[in-house]
Design an enzyme around this catalytic site. Structure first.
Site: not given
Length: 228
Positions: A18, A110-111, A114, A118-119
């Protein structure tokens, strides 16, 4: 739970049948009973802020949680490359993290870069969505992809249906569907349309299934039990 997932899983080492954008790929909030969409949108925004600031993971919002309430899950996934073809397992498996630390779209929280282990996270607030999958007994991935496209609204098929083809075992490929308006177009209509399109290609189809409890089942079996 999100923090524990990031601690336990290295996205670079992950593979599966997936597509996914991160260790915690997708979180969606849906209103039940008397809860409003605006209320759950506030919860979604709060969670996104926590993940983005505390865990430093790029986080994207959609649906009622997004500032203009116009971004869909499908659109943000397309922008981020979610629907790229599988890159392993003979063309049936997605493996590893993102190809680059740079993001093509600025996250809502967030930053801007990436962490490839973690993605990213996508969080939304929408009306109830059902997920209905139909097994097609075939190894012809391209053929089932054509069926999935023709079933979807994007491909000129059923309104409010999003779909894609996913390998499921050795000789089965599923047409996996998001039903955005399940009270109008439910699993029964999807089942009949997949069967019709599969017959055109000489393929056999099994009985589809919902991947989770329905909204009514959650209310009666879980929510009301907790309330009592």
């Amino acid at each position: 739970m999100v923090k524990a997932a990031f601690k336990a899983i290295d996205f670079n080492m992950h593979c599966g049948s997936h597509p996914r954008l991160g260790v915690v790929d997708h979180i969606c909030f849906h209103p039940l009973t008397c809860t409003s969409l605006e209320q759950i949108a506030g919860v979604a925004k709060s969670l996104a802020s926590d993940i983005g600031s505390s865990l430093q993971v790029p986080t994207f919002l959609y649906g009622a949680a997004h500032e203009d309430d116009g971004r869909s899950l499908d659109s943000i996934r397309r922008e981020l490359g979610y629907f790229r073809r599988p890159n392993a397992g003979g063309g049936n498996v997605w493996a590893g993290g993102p190809e680059s630390e740079l993001l093509p779209v600025k996250p809502d929280e967030g930053p801007g870069k990436v962490d490839r282990s973690k993605g990213v996270v996508v969080i939304g607030a929408t009306k109830w969505v059902d997920n209905y999958n139909v097994p097609v007994f075939s190894t012809d991935v391209s053929g089932v992809r054509r069926i999935a496209k023709r079933v979807s609204e994007r491909g000129g098929g059923l309104a409010s249906v999003q779909s894609m083809a996913l390998a499921h075992g050795k000789d089965v490929i599923e047409v996996a569907c998001n039903l955005l308006e399940p009270s109008i177009v439910g699993g029964d209509k999807v089942q009949l349309e997949v069967e019709r399109l599969a017959r055109e290609q000489g393929m056999d189809v099994g009985k589809g299934y919902y991947t989770d409890l329905s909204q009514d089942q959650i209310i009666t079996q879980a929510y009301l039990k907790l309330a009592s």
